[in-house]
Every structure is written in C-alpha cells, then in structure tokens.
Design an enzyme around this catalytic site. Sequence first.
Site: not given
Length: 751
Positions: A41, A96
């Site tokens: 970060y 899915k």
Amino acid sequence: MANSKYTREEALAFHLEPTPGKFEIQATVPMTTQRDLSLAYSPGVAVPCEEIAANPELAYDYTNKGNLVAVISNGTAVLGLGNLGALGSKPVMEGKAVLFKRFADVNSIDIELDTEDPEAFINAVRLMGPTFGGINLEDIKAPECFIIEQQLKDVMDIPVFHDDQHGTAVICAAGLINALHLSAKKIEDVRIVLNGAGAAGIACLELLKSMGARHENCLMCDTKGVIFQGRTEGMNQWKSAHAVKTDLRTLEEAMRGADVFLGVSAKGAVTQDMVASMADNPVIFAMANPDPEITPEDAHSVRPDAIVATGRSDYPNQVNNVLGFPYLFRGALDVHARAINDEMKIACAEALARLARLDVPDEVAMAYGRKLTFGRDYIIPTPFDPRLIHVIPPAVARAGMDTGAARRPIVDMDAYELSLKSRMDPTASILRGLNARARNAQARMIFAEGDDIRVLRAAVQYQRTGLGKALVVGRDEDVKAKLEGIGMGDAFRELEVVNAAKTDKLDEYKAFLYRRLQRKGFDRHDIHRLAARDRHVYSALMLAHGHGDGLVTGATRKSAHVMELINHVFDADAEHGAVGVTALLHKGRIVLIADTLVHEWPDEEDLANIAMRGAGVARHLGLEPRVAFVSFSTFGYPRSERAEKMHRAPRVLERRGVDFEFEGEMTVDVALNARAQESYPFQRLTGPANVLVVPARHSASISVKLMQEMAGATVIGPILSGVDASIQICSSNFTASDILNMAVLAACKVG
C-alpha cells in the site's frame, strides 16, 4: 446427474457451511512486516500506479487484471427459474465464478446489478472495465441480452461474452462438426432445424452460419412455428435476421427430411414421428434442460441411425458449457485480448472436436466408468478430460493472435502449453474421477456406525447422489430419531437399516467367526457377543459373506481399536501385508504418506512392501507413482542408525525389480522440491515425489496432523490397502463429507 437427489436442507447447508457462500479472497503477497505493508500500500504502491498511468498496458503486469473475470447478471433469466432478481441470482453467479477457477484457474468475481434497464446495465458494466480482463454476462433475458452484449462489445476493449448464448453455441458447434464427420455430411449441404429462438438458439445458428451453414438451409422455429419471411406475429429484429422464404409453417413440417435438429426449447417438443421423418443418419441435439425435447431412448427406438446429444450428464454426448467458457477466457486473457471474436469461438469448437477424435487417456475412461472411443456415443469430450486445459486455450490464443484481437501475442507456444499443464489442480479431477467410478460401481456400502449423525448424513448423501445402496448398521428407532433430529426424517424410508436382530444369517456369521477365533481364546459365548452386539464385527461379517460390497467404519472409535475388531474377520494386519496410505491434498498438490495405520516400526522389507502398496494406491487414484523414502538424512548424511533402514529399503525394491520410480533416503524438502533435487544429479526421481514412505507410524501421524492443522490440507484416509475386502477406516474427527469420501474410495476398491 439426473439421478442425484438432494434435499433443500442439504443444498442450504452446502452454501452455509463452513462459511456463507462459495469462495473467499486471499492475498498472493506477504503481508507480515511493516515493509510488506508499505510496498503493498502506501507509499510503495505509488510506483506501479505511475507506471500504469503512463502506459495502461502495464496493468496486466502489475495488477490482477490479466487473470480476473467478472460474472455479471441482473437475474432476469436464472437457470430455468425465471426472473429472480439480482440478489436471487447471486448463488448462481458465485457458482459460475468457482467453475472459472476450478476448470481454468481464472480468478472470478460475481457482480449482481439491480436493474432491468439495459442502458443502466450497460453503463454500469462499461464503467467497471478497468478492473477486469474480461466480462462474462450470465442469465439475462432475451432480447435485452442481445442489446447489452452488442453495445458493451462496441464500447469496451476487453472480451465481453454472454455464456448463455455463445457458450452453448460453441459446444453445440463442436459436437456438430463430429456428428457430421461420422454421418459423412458437409455443413454447407445439410438442412438444419432449430427449435427455440431465444439467446442460445440464435447464437447457435449464427455461429454455424459463420462456419459455412447456408442461410436458406436453416429453419428457425419458436412457439408460433417456423420463422418465415413476412411473418409478423411474435417477431423481433434478431429473429427476422434468420427468417427464410418457405411455405413450411410448423416444426413437424420443418423436420421432414431435415439432417440436423437443434433444440433449446422445452421438454417433449419433438415427437417420435418427427424424428422418423428426418433424413438418413439424422443428428439430434435435444439441449432443453433439465429434460430434453426428446430422450435418446425415444429417438433411437424409431431411428437407430440417429446421433443424439442432450444437456444431461446421465446420457452420452453432453453439451456442457463448462467445456467452453473457462478455456475461451483462459486463452483470451493470456493474449490480453480486446474481444472474443467468431474466429476464437470457432477455434474453440474445432479444438474440442479434434480432442474427441483423439485416443482417450485411461484416467478419463476410468472416471467415466467406460471405455470412450470416438463414435456416435462420444462426439464431445467429457468435462473430466485433463487435456482440455492445455489443448483448448492455445487454439483460442492462436486465433486471437491471427485476427489481431491479441494485445500481447504468445511467442513460445510450447512453453505456454507446458505452463497450462502445471496450472491445473490435479486433486479436483482425481476426486471427480473417483466419484464417477463409484457411481458406475453402484456398490452396496455398509456404514457401520448408524448411531452417529455424521455417518447418517454421509449414508443419505451416498444414496441420494446415486452412488449406490447405503446399508446402515443400527436400530430402526435410533436411526429414525437421529434423522428426524436433523430435519432429514424423510430419508429414513430410503435407507436400509440392518442389524443382528433382523437377519437370518447370524448363525452362519457366528460359525464363520468361531472357525477363525476358536484357537485364539474365544468361546461360543464370546463369539455370540461379538457377532450380535459389536457393529464393527457385524459389519465386517456382512462384508465377508458378500452381503455388502464395501465397508466404512471408525468415525466413533480410535482406529487401532477398530482395526483390532476387523482383524477378527479379515487378515488386516502387518503380517498379512495391510498398509494405511493417507492422501494429503493441498494447494493443487497431492502427496500420499504411508504407513499411517498398521506398521508401528517397520524394517526395510516392510518399508518396501509399504512403498509397493503406496504406489498401488497412487495408480488407483490416477497418479504415476514417484516414491521417496524420507528421513532426517539425505543419501547417508548425517549417519544414524535410525535412518539406516530408510537407506536399505530402496535396495530391497531394486532386488524386487518394481515398475515405478523410487529413491531415498532423503529429507522431505529434497523429496518434494524439484530445485532441491537438482543438487543430487544422480537421484532417480523425474520430478517431486508423490508417495512418501516414512520411518514409523508416529512420524506418519505427526506429519499428517501437522499438515491438516497448520496448512489446512484436505486429508483423505488412511486408505486401507492390502486387505482382501474393500474396507475404509475413518478418523473420529471426520465430517460427513470426509466419511462420504471414504465411502467413495471403498466403492472404487482403492487399495
């Protein structure tokens, strides 16, 4: 599977446990130190941000974009359930997403958009473009799906693919290539009738036309009959594009003399008379789900010369989208494609068709439960086929490169194919293969501990999944009360509850047991008590007399105690060559550890036996065995009398002339790490070992439990090998799914 039964409770429990939903997100970089955090970060992250801002292509190098697909729906046409809304479709979209991961190692996130307005939907997806490498649209009703997909393709620079349309079309095209090949017909000559003018039907016809089918030879029908030029009722621009000049008005008329029928409509839409009226060697793809337009049995009874495919896995030739979308996206992502174009879809279909014509590997045939050879009952590969991952994506990638859709062409195709082979998690296909073999075996499985809720759940699942008959040892009233207590009271009627009080075979069992134990200090009273009151012994006696095909036990008692009881009936001890082999599945690797059950402190001859049993189990699971004798020393250093037997055991195998790779003694890192093996160029393993033979049972137990607790490895076993009957012993900490896995192993006679 059509014969899979499950209750609403089971389906809900599957989605609730161990955590709600079907997947989680994990970090791929270290996140432990302050330095890690400042690189991940602020401030370190600024560097790749600036690079990408200057050159957007670099997003594929420095972010997960290149392997991230969004599965997006608004839930207006969910899996045959209709309009359930965005939130109602979330479980399907999560499903899915996990299929993408399972079949092609594509990371995927589901996104449900709460709108039925195509413009709002298009805008939302367009704005998310920077995040993803591709967009998979799902379960959006026609005709909005056409508008949404077309406009998104126009405005986005990443692949946009509506799987309900094109996924079905690609698999259908693959099957048709081979069906026409077998019936010696050409796509440009055949008459095609399509029933069902929704998203999938229209996409099927469009793809076949782009492959050479002639417009005037293709008749599209919907609920109102043939779509002809000049028809006004129930029409839209997508249907109109396929209207032809014809006097035919009904499906029945259209079918006369047709070569090919494609159905994406409804159960029973096609009659036997219609099939009888088709041309010679007709091709019938009855793809309505869950029930086809006509069953293969009904079609074949009037036309034995027909080639039939359906959408169902319990018939040959399943048109299954999972053969397409994961690999299409894999190939498209790997060349950083701007789109998935027709050429890429056709390349996918042709590669699938070619794969079905090749010789089928034994492990696929084993998984499918029958020998598969190219022909009328095998025109489409099975989802079990491990070659799909390295055959289909390269074909798609090549087509992307040839048509200019690729931003970054692949230079070394051979290296790409190799990398695809190593991408796939072998454990999933092994478990699927075992399940298919078990389903084929239809074994009568004895579950010895019918008073345990986990065992009962496993027994019910065994039977409802269509694996075979579950025989539960217990008292009727106990089993009934336990099942009612977990809301599965209806399952009581399905199970066969067996016990000594209900059988007429008890005298036969007791006579057998007395013959075995009379010289081991057991009198007739002891024998009666064992046979009539001990469920482990009673179950083993049932198995010994052929009143069941496999036995699962040990979930409620220590395995050593259970082994002792089973030994009253079978020769399941070290002296008779029994061995326990435990499979560890972790991060896509599978390693077998032996012996985890029988031998306390084996000598070199025992270790050689254990290695042979371990190699046998590996082969049963579809692995080519590479056996390592592991210790705390590698090839004689440091010297220790404790390691000496591990040093001698390989020589015993040399003398026996076995037909698998083995090496030792070595430390675990040398056994499992190809780079560490390079320091010993003389060693004989051609890759990381997959069978570890350990010095003693205590080291085996420590290794397995450490991997389970610290690494979260999935443990299957110990698999009991070398006993004349199919017996599997569970651990007392097993869940219902673990117990079911053991039943599957017993049904497949692994070991």
